[in-house]
Design an enzyme around this catalytic site. Structure first.
Site, PDB file in Angstrom:
ATOM      1  N   ASP A   1      -3.888   2.418  -5.088  1.00 41.86           N
ATOM      2  CA  ASP A   1      -2.560   2.411  -4.466  1.00 41.86           C
ATOM      3  C   ASP A   1      -2.248   1.129  -3.713  1.00 41.86           C
ATOM      4  O   ASP A   1      -1.379   1.108  -2.876  1.00 41.86           O
ATOM      5  CB  ASP A   1      -2.398   3.635  -3.546  1.00 41.86           C
ATOM      6  CG  ASP A   1      -3.070   3.439  -2.198  1.00 41.86           C
ATOM      7  OD1 ASP A   1      -4.075   2.696  -2.137  1.00 41.86           O
ATOM      8  OD2 ASP A   1      -2.590   4.018  -1.220  1.00 41.86           O
ATOM      9  N   GLU A   2      -2.971   0.041  -4.015  1.00 42.73           N
ATOM     10  CA  GLU A   2      -2.668  -1.174  -3.270  1.00 42.73           C
ATOM     11  C   GLU A   2      -2.922  -2.447  -4.054  1.00 42.73           C
ATOM     12  O   GLU A   2      -3.725  -2.473  -4.986  1.00 42.73           O
ATOM     13  CB  GLU A   2      -3.452  -1.196  -1.961  1.00 42.73           C
ATOM     14  CG  GLU A   2      -4.949  -1.150  -2.142  1.00 42.73           C
ATOM     15  CD  GLU A   2      -5.654  -1.109  -0.798  1.00 42.73           C
ATOM     16  OE1 GLU A   2      -5.819   0.009  -0.273  1.00 42.73           O
ATOM     17  OE2 GLU A   2      -6.013  -2.167  -0.267  1.00 42.73           O
TER      18      GLU A   2
ATOM     19  N   ASP B   1       0.865  -1.182   0.000  1.00 39.95           N
ATOM     20  CA  ASP B   1       0.000   0.000   0.000  1.00 39.95           C
ATOM     21  C   ASP B   1       0.904   1.235   0.000  1.00 39.95           C
ATOM     22  O   ASP B   1       1.774   1.378   0.856  1.00 39.95           O
ATOM     23  CB  ASP B   1      -0.893  -0.026   1.247  1.00 39.95           C
ATOM     24  CG  ASP B   1      -1.929   1.084   1.233  1.00 39.95           C
ATOM     25  OD1 ASP B   1      -3.119   0.770   1.081  1.00 39.95           O
ATOM     26  OD2 ASP B   1      -1.550   2.254   1.369  1.00 39.95           O
TER      27      ASP B   1
END
Ligand code: DGT
Ligand code: CA
Ligand code: CA
Length: 362
Positions: free
Chosen positions: A109-110, A9
């Protein structure tokens, strides 16, 4: 066989990208905001850097509220530029993909990843792979992230969240119970505020409390399916595989109108947020669409659709909004009152090389 599952993340992602592109922001509170445009300060904070978080600002709070909190501080408010973050995201995910057996992206974002094969089942090697991934992302993109490596997805996600920013947390099978037990139960994936409250009422505060609960008691409260899930995930038993996400074939959203209507003028403002949501999801997935449909559901629940095919794929909101309005007008002119209305895009392409070439030539 023991699996090595990771979760990555990016740290304070949108704000970190802004800091990266403007070094003078580094030591200041930075807030990335979504302005709704109604008044100068209306909208919400999308994310804030850690400096701003120390001062009590977090994702989702109104901009006006954050301004009050930061009064007298030299804080920087930046308009969200989602396409820019999307470009960083794509490059980060490409680096990750190169370094793992399987990758499953779950947000801008992960991502989860599986490195069982390439680590040969060793957590020492797994830790080295994870730290090499972090280093490559920092070297090539200038961004820090937090990574967890564990025997399953649930624990990997808890591990990536354990030390932030720039963390690396490796949980070996022998450490799994000790790691999970003391954590608040709402940190478990899929446990929302409502379930957490119901659990608290039967004395379950930590993941360990949940693991020790009798499954029949959970069964009475939550039904068998959720009970089994809760019990297993709290006990560190999670067999969910890391799976590459297949490309979506369509993205749609249907809403129920405030009242049945056949007036495009009345329906369109209610449809627009759904159109914006669909457009955002298209950008999030890195796609371009060629087909646009408006779906109408009548009070007898029969469904009618009007569609349009574009010559070149696009992701532009202006094109989508215009088509939605045209198709809706055509739909209501031929039908009775609509109860629900929806927007759908399909016929995806991952890049719009063709149209950029056309733009270039034209
Ligand atoms: P982190 O992971 O705690 O260091 O911080 P972030 O900012 O990376 O938080 P995360 O991973 O939950 O979310 C990734 C991005 O998604 C974040 O940079 C901005 C966006 N985002 C998160 N929460 C919200 C929200 O409540 N509203 C809006 N508009 N955007 C959000
Ligand atoms: Ca993040
Ligand atoms: Ca995230």
């Amino acid at each position: 066989m023991t699996r090595l599952v990771g979760h990555l993340d990016l740290d304070y992602f949108y704000a970190q990208v802004e800091e990266l592109e403007n070094a003078s922001l580094r030591n200041l509170p930075v807030l990335v905001c979504v302005y709704s445009g109604r008044t100068e300060d209306s909208g919400v904070v999308s994310t804030a850097n850690y400096r701003a978080r120390e001062l009590g600002v977090r994702s989702g709070i109104p901009i006006a509220f954050a301004k009050k909190r930061l009064e007298g501080k030299e804080a920087v408010f930046i308009r969200m530029d989602r396409e820019k973050y999307e470009r960083y995201s794509e490059r980060v995910m490409a680096i990750l993909k190169e370094n793992v057996d399987v990758m499953e992206q779950t947000g801008i974002d992960e991502a989860f990843f599986d490195i069982t094969k390439r680590s040969g089942g060793s957590f020492e090697v797994g830790a080295e792979i994870a730290s090499s991934i972090k280093l490559q992302i920092l070297r090539h993109e200038g961004l820090t992230c937090s990574v967890g490596v564990a025997p399953n997805k649930i624990a990997a996600k808890l591990a990536s969240d354990f030390k932030k920013p720039d963390g690396l947390t490796v949980i070996r099978p022998s450490e799994l119970t000790g790691f999970m037990e003391p954590m608040p139960v709402d940190r478990l994936y899929g446990i929302g505020a409502k379930t957490a409250k119901a659990l608290q009422e039967i004395g379950v505060v930590t993941i360990g409390d949940l693991a020790r609960k009798d499954i029949s008691q959970l069964d009475d409260l939550f039904g068998q399916k959720l009970a089994v899930y809760l019990h297993n995930s709290a006990s560190g038993e999670d067999g969910e595989p890391v799976e590459e996400r297949g490309q979506a074939t369509q993205i749609s959203r249907i809403i129920t109108l405030k009242r049945d209507s056949r007036s495009a003028d009345e329906i369109l403002p209610q449809l627009i947020p759904a159109v914006e949501d669909v457009q955002r999801r298209v950008v999030e997935k890195g796609l371009f669409f060629r087909s646009i449909s408006v779906i109408g559901i009548l009070s007898d629940l029969s469904t009618r659709t009007r569609s349009k095919t574009l010559e070149t794929p696009t992701r532009e909101s202006s094109t989508l909004n215009r088509a939605a309005s045209e198709l809706l007008t055509s739909l209501v002119s031929e039908l009775g009152e609509l109860r629900r209305v929806g927007i759908k895009v399909a016929d995806f392409e991952e890049s719009k090389e063709q149209s950029s070439l056309a733009e270039f030539l034209g």
